[in-house]
Design a protein around this motif. Structure first.
Motif, PDB file in Angstrom:
ATOM      1  N   ASP A 141      -4.937 -11.003  -9.119  1.00  0.00           N
ATOM      2  CA  ASP A 141      -4.268 -12.312  -8.355  1.00  0.00           C
ATOM      3  C   ASP A 141      -4.709 -12.666  -7.060  1.00  0.00           C
ATOM      4  OD1 ASP A 141      -3.390 -12.878 -10.522  1.00  0.00           O
ATOM      5  OD2 ASP A 141      -1.447 -11.428  -9.957  1.00  0.00           O
ATOM      6  N   VAL A 142      -4.489 -11.203  -6.439  1.00  0.00           N
ATOM      7  CA  VAL A 142      -4.769 -10.881  -4.628  1.00  0.00           C
ATOM      8  C   VAL A 142      -6.931 -11.982  -5.172  1.00  0.00           C
ATOM      9  CG1 VAL A 142      -5.083 -10.324  -2.500  1.00  0.00           C
ATOM     10  CG2 VAL A 142      -3.258  -9.563  -3.571  1.00  0.00           C
ATOM     11  N   LYS A 174       7.846 -14.917  -3.322  1.00  0.00           N
ATOM     12  CA  LYS A 174       8.040 -13.948  -4.871  1.00  0.00           C
ATOM     13  C   LYS A 174       6.540 -14.757  -5.475  1.00  0.00           C
ATOM     14  CE  LYS A 174      10.916 -11.448  -2.990  1.00  0.00           C
ATOM     15  NZ  LYS A 174      10.593  -9.963  -3.043  1.00  0.00           N
ATOM     16  N   LYS A 175       5.410 -14.957  -4.615  1.00  0.00           N
ATOM     17  CA  LYS A 175       4.625 -16.080  -6.026  1.00  0.00           C
ATOM     18  C   LYS A 175       3.346 -15.468  -5.596  1.00  0.00           C
ATOM     19  CE  LYS A 175       6.078 -20.592  -4.744  1.00  0.00           C
ATOM     20  NZ  LYS A 175       5.605 -21.690  -4.375  1.00  0.00           N
ATOM     21  N   MET A 176       3.328 -13.916  -5.667  1.00  0.00           N
ATOM     22  CA  MET A 176       2.653 -12.989  -5.078  1.00  0.00           C
ATOM     23  C   MET A 176       2.859 -11.713  -5.235  1.00  0.00           C
ATOM     24  SD  MET A 176      -1.314 -12.427  -3.384  1.00  0.00           S
ATOM     25  CE  MET A 176      -2.284 -14.503  -4.043  1.00  0.00           C
ATOM     26  N   GLY A 182      -4.383  -5.762  -3.460  1.00  0.00           N
ATOM     27  CA  GLY A 182      -5.440  -6.283  -2.064  1.00  0.00           C
ATOM     28  C   GLY A 182      -6.145  -6.795  -2.520  1.00  0.00           C
ATOM     29  N   THR A 183      -7.359  -6.643  -1.634  1.00  0.00           N
ATOM     30  CA  THR A 183      -8.781  -6.950  -2.155  1.00  0.00           C
ATOM     31  C   THR A 183     -10.253  -6.943  -1.414  1.00  0.00           C
ATOM     32  OG1 THR A 183     -10.508  -8.717  -3.491  1.00  0.00           O
ATOM     33  CG2 THR A 183      -8.999  -9.166  -1.636  1.00  0.00           C
ATOM     34  N   CYS A 272      -8.929  -4.145   4.705  1.00  0.00           N
ATOM     35  CA  CYS A 272      -8.962  -5.344   3.163  1.00  0.00           C
ATOM     36  C   CYS A 272      -8.018  -6.217   3.750  1.00  0.00           C
ATOM     37  CB  CYS A 272      -8.373  -3.858   2.431  1.00  0.00           C
ATOM     38  SG  CYS A 272      -6.926  -3.465   3.001  1.00  0.00           S
ATOM     39  N   LEU A 273      -7.594  -7.649   2.691  1.00  0.00           N
ATOM     40  CA  LEU A 273      -7.132  -8.139   3.019  1.00  0.00           C
ATOM     41  C   LEU A 273      -6.129  -8.077   1.560  1.00  0.00           C
ATOM     42  CD1 LEU A 273      -9.613 -11.326   2.964  1.00  0.00           C
ATOM     43  CD2 LEU A 273      -7.527 -10.903   4.620  1.00  0.00           C
ATOM     44  N   GLY A 274      -4.388  -8.549   1.983  1.00  0.00           N
ATOM     45  CA  GLY A 274      -3.637  -7.899   0.590  1.00  0.00           C
ATOM     46  C   GLY A 274      -2.782  -6.525   1.795  1.00  0.00           C
TER      47      GLY A 274
END
Length: 371
Positions: A141-142, A174-176, A182-183, A272-274
């Motif tokens: 998802d991320v 709460k949408k992710m 992460g990514t 990283c992101l997330g």
């Protein structure tokens, strides 16, 4: 892919020893986004999601064909299956341009393909190539969100930190679920007019340039344009430890980052992101390294790949594999490299685990005859 184990910091199960994330304790934390800013950022995310990437490209460039191709999240669970993709803009013969790509699901029954990728191009102007390797339970998802968001922001503004703030907002709403997911992100802006590459990245989806070794043009070599952001690098370790994080060897193949008093996030990457808890409690960073390179006549290809490729294949070896094919067969070359990576994983890990495998291949200095 990337995290560590719950039984004791640094210890991971054998089948996850090469993955970005091992098993971690079920830890949840809050977001750093202030409530007063939440509505404003939600609105910005909503507005950006409605913007068509072709319209953004039109606003930011002159005449020329424009197209976008990118992965599309699917629930497929078949190992080595190619991830679905979506296209927008003008129809072009991508092999005429010397572009190949593939995104293959690894041997990880507990999750879908968590890699994502994207290519945008405006003829005779610029291209943007990007690879995102998700990790953690909701890493797909991320990576998919970053794939949809980051290229749009790169065209417009400060992309990486803005994308991270959007992820935090979606998590708080709460949408992710990005507390422990992460990514990576490796993005290349290819300026066709100036013959330059600008490379920005976090984590370990390595970008490699292929070139002739010398003017004799008898041997191909590969050179990494990015360094993997690993916790044991001197500057990365210093940043992590300065804020109270820990860097621990996992007993197998990786150093991993942990919070001072927790068995999380267990990541084998330092940027990283997330991964919101890793940023909040363990010193992870979303700030990219950015470098610029001139394309010279000896350069012949560019590879952006997730670490499913690089785990067992060196840059020069990857370049030699793809350069067996001419630019008009770029797709076959990308598929060949992905299959070789898959075979190496099966051999080295005894068929127990294979990471997701993504390849973007771009031939450089291609003339109008496709040479």
């Amino acid at each position: 892919m990337g995290c560590g184990a719950s039984g004791g910091a640094g210890k991971v199960s054998k089948e996850r020893r090469r993955l970005s994330v091992g098993e971690v304790e079920d830890t949840q934390g809050g977001s750093d986004v202030d409530d007063e800013d939440l509505q404003e950022i939600r609105g910005a995310i909503q507005a950006l999601s409605k913007e068509d990437v072709m319209s953004i490209l039109s606003e930011s460039s002159g005449a020329g064909r424009r197209f976008s191709i990118a992965s599309k999240t699917d629930a497929g669970n078949t190992s080595f299956a190619n991830k679905q993709m979506e296209e927008a803009g003008d129809r072009v013969d991508r092999e005429e341009l010397g572009i190949g790509y593939t995104c293959r699901k690894g041997l990880k029954p507990e999750s879908p393909n968590q890699d994502s990728w994207s290519i945008m191009r405006v003829d005779d102007n610029f291209s943007i190539y990007a690879v995102y390797d998700g990790h953690g339970q909701k890493g797909h998802d991320v990576s998919n969100f970053v794939k949809d968001t980051l290229p749009k922001l790169i065209i417009k503004e400060d992309a990486f930190t803005k994308t991270q703030s959007y992820i935090a907002t979606l998590d708080q709403s709460k949408k992710m679920n990005a507390q422990l997911a992460g990514t990576t992100a490796t993005v290349v802006i290819h300026d066709h007019l100036q013959k330059k590459l600008m490379v920005a990245h976090v984590a370990d989806s390595t970008c490699v340039i292929g070139q002739w070794k010398d003017e004799s043009r008898t041997e191909h070599i590969g050179k990494a344009l990015t360094r993997d952001h690993k916790p044991d690098l001197k500057d990365e370790r210093e940043r992590i430890e300065k804020v109270g994080g820990r860097v621990v060897f996992d007993g197998y193949a990786n150093y991993r980052v942990y919070a001072k008093d927790g068995q999380y996030p267990g990541l084998n990457m330092s940027r990283c992101l997330g991964d919101l808890l890793g940023h909040k409690d363990a010193g992870c960073s979303c700030v990219p390294e950015v470098n610029s390179y001139d394309i010279n006549p000896l350069h012949n290809c560019l590879l952006l790949c997730s670490d499913g490729v690089w785990e067992f294949i060196k840059p020069s070896e990857a370049v030699k594999i793809v350069m067996q094919f001419p630019p008009a067969k770029a797709q076959q070359a990308a598929d060949k490299l992905a299959k070789e990576a898959w075979d190496r994983w099966m051999k080295e890990e005894g068929g127990q685990v294979v990471d997701d495998i993504t390849v973007i291949l771009v031939y450089l200095n291609v003339d109008k005859a496709g040479n």
